[in-house]
Design a protein around this motif. Structure first.
Motif, PDB file in Angstrom:
ATOM      1  N   VAL A  63     101.357  42.881  25.635  1.00 39.44           N
ATOM      2  CA  VAL A  63     100.773  43.296  26.914  1.00 39.44           C
ATOM      3  C   VAL A  63     101.160  44.755  27.140  1.00 39.44           C
ATOM      4  O   VAL A  63     102.319  45.068  27.424  1.00 39.44           O
ATOM      5  N   HIS A  64     100.185  45.648  26.988  1.00 37.17           N
ATOM      6  CA  HIS A  64     100.495  47.079  27.001  1.00 37.17           C
ATOM      7  C   HIS A  64     100.745  47.602  28.416  1.00 37.17           C
ATOM      8  O   HIS A  64     100.475  46.951  29.418  1.00 37.17           O
ATOM      9  N   GLY A  65     101.265  48.816  28.449  1.00 35.93           N
ATOM     10  CA  GLY A  65     101.627  49.440  29.710  1.00 35.93           C
ATOM     11  C   GLY A  65     100.501  50.230  30.335  1.00 35.93           C
ATOM     12  O   GLY A  65      99.346  50.178  29.941  1.00 35.93           O
ATOM     13  N   GLY A  66     100.878  51.006  31.319  1.00 33.96           N
ATOM     14  CA  GLY A  66      99.934  51.805  32.096  1.00 33.96           C
ATOM     15  C   GLY A  66     100.026  51.409  33.563  1.00 33.96           C
ATOM     16  O   GLY A  66     101.002  51.747  34.216  1.00 33.96           O
ATOM     17  N   PRO A  67      99.011  50.668  34.083  1.00 32.96           N
ATOM     18  CA  PRO A  67      97.843  50.136  33.385  1.00 32.96           C
ATOM     19  C   PRO A  67      96.929  51.260  32.863  1.00 32.96           C
ATOM     20  O   PRO A  67      96.902  52.338  33.438  1.00 32.96           O
ATOM     21  N   GLY A  68      96.264  50.959  31.763  1.00 31.36           N
ATOM     22  CA  GLY A  68      95.353  51.926  31.173  1.00 31.36           C
ATOM     23  C   GLY A  68      95.808  52.474  29.846  1.00 31.36           C
ATOM     24  O   GLY A  68      95.124  53.301  29.246  1.00 31.36           O
ATOM     25  N   GLY A  69      96.980  52.044  29.352  1.00 34.75           N
ATOM     26  CA  GLY A  69      97.549  52.645  28.151  1.00 34.75           C
ATOM     27  C   GLY A  69      96.858  52.269  26.859  1.00 34.75           C
ATOM     28  O   GLY A  69      96.662  53.099  25.987  1.00 34.75           O
ATOM     29  N   GLY A  70      96.514  51.006  26.690  1.00 30.30           N
ATOM     30  CA  GLY A  70      95.897  50.553  25.452  1.00 30.30           C
ATOM     31  C   GLY A  70      96.909  50.283  24.352  1.00 30.30           C
ATOM     32  O   GLY A  70      98.091  50.627  24.464  1.00 30.30           O
ATOM     33  N   CYS A  71      96.438  49.640  23.285  1.00 28.85           N
ATOM     34  CA  CYS A  71      97.277  49.291  22.134  1.00 28.85           C
ATOM     35  C   CYS A  71      97.015  50.244  20.977  1.00 28.85           C
ATOM     36  O   CYS A  71      96.026  50.976  20.962  1.00 28.85           O
ATOM     37  N   ASP A  72      97.924  50.214  19.990  1.00 28.50           N
ATOM     38  CA  ASP A  72      97.726  50.961  18.753  1.00 28.50           C
ATOM     39  C   ASP A  72      98.357  50.177  17.614  1.00 28.50           C
ATOM     40  O   ASP A  72      98.793  49.031  17.801  1.00 28.50           O
ATOM     41  N   GLY A  73      98.411  50.769  16.439  1.00 28.31           N
ATOM     42  CA  GLY A  73      98.947  50.076  15.279  1.00 28.31           C
ATOM     43  C   GLY A  73     100.390  49.639  15.445  1.00 28.31           C
ATOM     44  O   GLY A  73     100.808  48.602  14.916  1.00 28.31           O
ATOM     45  N   ASN A  74     101.184  50.406  16.191  1.00 27.86           N
ATOM     46  CA  ASN A  74     102.586  50.045  16.393  1.00 27.86           C
ATOM     47  C   ASN A  74     102.749  48.809  17.268  1.00 27.86           C
ATOM     48  O   ASN A  74     103.810  48.173  17.246  1.00 27.86           O
ATOM     49  N   SER A  75     101.734  48.463  18.037  1.00 24.44           N
ATOM     50  CA  SER A  75     101.826  47.293  18.913  1.00 24.44           C
ATOM     51  C   SER A  75     102.021  46.006  18.119  1.00 24.44           C
ATOM     52  O   SER A  75     102.490  45.005  18.662  1.00 24.44           O
ATOM     53  N   ARG A  76     101.673  46.011  16.818  1.00 29.74           N
ATOM     54  CA  ARG A  76     101.790  44.822  15.973  1.00 29.74           C
ATOM     55  C   ARG A  76     103.107  44.772  15.202  1.00 29.74           C
ATOM     56  O   ARG A  76     103.336  43.815  14.442  1.00 29.74           O
ATOM     57  N   ARG A  77     103.973  45.772  15.371  1.00 28.95           N
ATOM     58  CA  ARG A  77     105.086  45.956  14.443  1.00 28.95           C
ATOM     59  C   ARG A  77     106.450  45.491  14.963  1.00 28.95           C
ATOM     60  O   ARG A  77     107.467  45.724  14.322  1.00 28.95           O
ATOM     61  N   PHE A  78     106.462  44.796  16.090  1.00 29.72           N
ATOM     62  CA  PHE A  78     107.729  44.322  16.657  1.00 29.72           C
ATOM     63  C   PHE A  78     108.060  42.890  16.237  1.00 29.72           C
ATOM     64  O   PHE A  78     109.063  42.340  16.675  1.00 29.72           O
ATOM     65  N   TYR A  79     107.213  42.286  15.401  1.00 27.33           N
ATOM     66  CA  TYR A  79     107.333  40.860  15.099  1.00 27.33           C
ATOM     67  C   TYR A  79     107.215  40.628  13.601  1.00 27.33           C
ATOM     68  O   TYR A  79     106.441  41.296  12.912  1.00 27.33           O
ATOM     69  N   ASP A  80     107.952  39.648  13.110  1.00 29.92           N
ATOM     70  CA  ASP A  80     107.844  39.243  11.712  1.00 29.92           C
ATOM     71  C   ASP A  80     106.456  38.632  11.505  1.00 29.92           C
ATOM     72  O   ASP A  80     106.143  37.582  12.080  1.00 29.92           O
ATOM     73  N   PRO A  81     105.603  39.264  10.691  1.00 28.96           N
ATOM     74  CA  PRO A  81     104.235  38.764  10.543  1.00 28.96           C
ATOM     75  C   PRO A  81     104.151  37.423   9.819  1.00 28.96           C
ATOM     76  O   PRO A  81     103.097  36.789   9.823  1.00 28.96           O
ATOM     77  N   GLU A  82     105.260  36.988   9.213  1.00 32.84           N
ATOM     78  CA  GLU A  82     105.271  35.665   8.597  1.00 32.84           C
ATOM     79  C   GLU A  82     105.618  34.575   9.607  1.00 32.84           C
ATOM     80  O   GLU A  82     105.396  33.388   9.336  1.00 32.84           O
ATOM     81  N   LYS A  83     106.156  34.990  10.758  1.00 32.38           N
ATOM     82  CA  LYS A  83     106.573  34.012  11.764  1.00 32.38           C
ATOM     83  C   LYS A  83     105.698  34.016  13.012  1.00 32.38           C
ATOM     84  O   LYS A  83     105.707  33.048  13.775  1.00 32.38           O
ATOM     85  N   TYR A  84     104.955  35.092  13.224  1.00 34.52           N
ATOM     86  CA  TYR A  84     104.197  35.234  14.467  1.00 34.52           C
ATOM     87  C   TYR A  84     102.704  35.396  14.217  1.00 34.52           C
ATOM     88  O   TYR A  84     102.286  36.063  13.262  1.00 34.52           O
ATOM     89  N   ARG A  85     101.916  34.798  15.084  1.00 36.07           N
ATOM     90  CA  ARG A  85     100.493  35.097  15.215  1.00 36.07           C
ATOM     91  C   ARG A  85     100.385  36.156  16.303  1.00 36.07           C
ATOM     92  O   ARG A  85     100.581  35.877  17.487  1.00 36.07           O
ATOM     93  N   ILE A  86     100.109  37.373  15.916  1.00 38.41           N
ATOM     94  CA  ILE A  86     100.226  38.530  16.798  1.00 38.41           C
ATOM     95  C   ILE A  86      98.862  38.856  17.404  1.00 38.41           C
ATOM     96  O   ILE A  86      97.909  39.141  16.680  1.00 38.41           O
ATOM     97  N   ILE A  87      98.798  38.818  18.727  1.00 43.42           N
ATOM     98  CA  ILE A  87      97.545  39.112  19.425  1.00 43.42           C
ATOM     99  C   ILE A  87      97.749  40.360  20.274  1.00 43.42           C
ATOM    100  O   ILE A  87      98.707  40.437  21.053  1.00 43.42           O
ATOM    101  N   THR A  88      96.883  41.340  20.098  1.00 38.56           N
ATOM    102  CA  THR A  88      96.910  42.514  20.959  1.00 38.56           C
ATOM    103  C   THR A  88      95.546  42.652  21.623  1.00 38.56           C
ATOM    104  O   THR A  88      94.531  42.233  21.069  1.00 38.56           O
ATOM    105  N   PHE A  89      95.537  43.217  22.823  1.00 44.40           N
ATOM    106  CA  PHE A  89      94.266  43.445  23.516  1.00 44.40           C
ATOM    107  C   PHE A  89      94.396  44.679  24.396  1.00 44.40           C
ATOM    108  O   PHE A  89      95.492  45.035  24.822  1.00 44.40           O
ATOM    109  N   ASP A  90      93.269  45.311  24.623  1.00 40.53           N
ATOM    110  CA  ASP A  90      93.209  46.450  25.535  1.00 40.53           C
ATOM    111  C   ASP A  90      92.695  45.952  26.879  1.00 40.53           C
ATOM    112  O   ASP A  90      91.633  45.323  26.956  1.00 40.53           O
ATOM    113  N   GLN A  91      93.459  46.223  27.934  1.00 38.53           N
ATOM    114  CA  GLN A  91      93.089  45.771  29.272  1.00 38.53           C
ATOM    115  C   GLN A  91      91.822  46.489  29.755  1.00 38.53           C
ATOM    116  O   GLN A  91      91.370  47.462  29.146  1.00 38.53           O
ATOM    117  N   ARG A  92      91.251  46.024  30.822  1.00 41.44           N
ATOM    118  CA  ARG A  92      89.995  46.566  31.336  1.00 41.44           C
ATOM    119  C   ARG A  92      90.062  48.089  31.468  1.00 41.44           C
ATOM    120  O   ARG A  92      90.974  48.637  32.076  1.00 41.44           O
TER     121      ARG A  92
END
Length: 321
Positions: free
Chosen positions: A40-69
């Protein structure tokens, strides 16, 4: 110190239509069978980027990112109509239903912590856990501190650039004055205001100066969305009651939470994190002694990666013998 996980590409991308004219950008990465986690990105209005997926072990997590309205790759860009906190909470629930997820973990920083907490209070049965950074309770005193009177004592040089677009006779209420410029018809003044508002936040976000981060906040596409949407929310008190999160903290009972907060956070001062921790029995607080507000600071990133590793063990101990 733990680094972020390597960059990964999404295995699925979605365009989710919500209230017209809004269409949300959503992507999924990591393991489809992993613990679902929503960034859940900041701002509001900030949006996600490639680093938004990098805080979690990709073998253990189903990582969902989204850009708010209105943010990032969601459309229309910087749109303010039908853009309120209540709409964003409904959007998160719509994403959960669209992806057929029963329960998930929320990972949010700054405004992302605000929205994650509000969603968890609205849908506690859907939340496995919360990992939160740079707590922002969106109370009047927090807005006053950063946008009117408080942080300028620490950054008087940056403050000069922040106040420059605002006429002297309107400086008793910077949020309203900025909102007027950011929603006005003069495109030059609108972009000047957007950059000044956004760069102020970028400059104040780290303990050690980070010119690259500040410059990224001034990028026109990002700056306009952040400044317009933030001013829209903040002039409307974020569409919530003055102390709504703490007044409803009992709704978080049973939800485990890890709070990560830099001691020298000048955007969202530490006392908000302490207030939340004191009120939320199932939380733990990690005060990072050598950091400010940004998730890009090494000590903050390290603490966040450790938090997601910790939560993976708690939520699926059978996968972590």
């Amino acid at each position: 110190m733990l680094p972020l996980y390597p960059e990964i590409k999404p295995y699925a991308r979605h365009q989710l239509a919500v209230d017209e004219p809004h269409v949300l950008y959503v992507d999924e990465s990591g393991s489809p069978d992993g613990i679902p986690v929503l960034f859940v990105h900041g701002g509001p209005g900030g949006g996600c980027d490639g680093n938004s997926r990098r805080f979690y072990d990709p073998e253990k997590y189903r990582i969902i990112t989204f850009d708010q309205r209105g943010a990032g790759r969601s459309t229309p860009h910087a749109e303010l109509s039908l853009n309120t906190t209540q709409h964003l909470i409904a959007d998160i629930e719509a994403i959960r239903e669209f992806l057929a997820i029963d329960q998930w973990m929320l990972f949010g920083g700054s405004w992302g912590s605000t929205l994650s907490l509000l969603y968890a209070q609205a849908y506690p049965q859907r939340v496995l856990a919360l990992v939160l950074r740079g707590i922002f309770l969106c109370r009047p005193q927090e807005l006053q501190w950063f946008y009117q009177s408080g942080a300028h004592h620490v950054f008087p040089d940056y403050w000069k650039d922040y106040i420059r677009p605002i006429a002297a006779d309107k400086r008793d209420d910077f949020i309203s004055a900025y909102y007027e410029l950011l929603t006005g018809s003069n495109e030059i003044k609108r972009m000047e205001a957007a950059k000044a508002w956004s760069v102020w936040e970028g400059r104040c976000s780290t303990l050690r100066p980070n010119p690259d981060l500040a410059e990224s906040f001034g990028e026109p596409h990002k700056a306009l969305a952040m400044a317009r949407i933030e001013a829209h929310y903040f002039v409307n008190h974020a569409f919530i009651e003055n102390n709504q999160i703490l007044d409803n903290v009992d709704k978080l009972a049973g939800i485990p939470g890890i709070i990560v907060h830099g001691r020298y956070d000048m955007v969202c001062p530490l006392d908000s994190a302490v207030a939340l921790y004191d009120a939320w029995e199932d939380s733990e607080l990690h005060i990072i002694r050598d950091a400010g507000h940004s998730a890009s600071e090494p000590s903050i990133a390290d603490a966040l990666v450790r938090a997601t590793e910790d939560m993976a063990v708690r939520l699926r101990p059978e996968d972590n013998p």
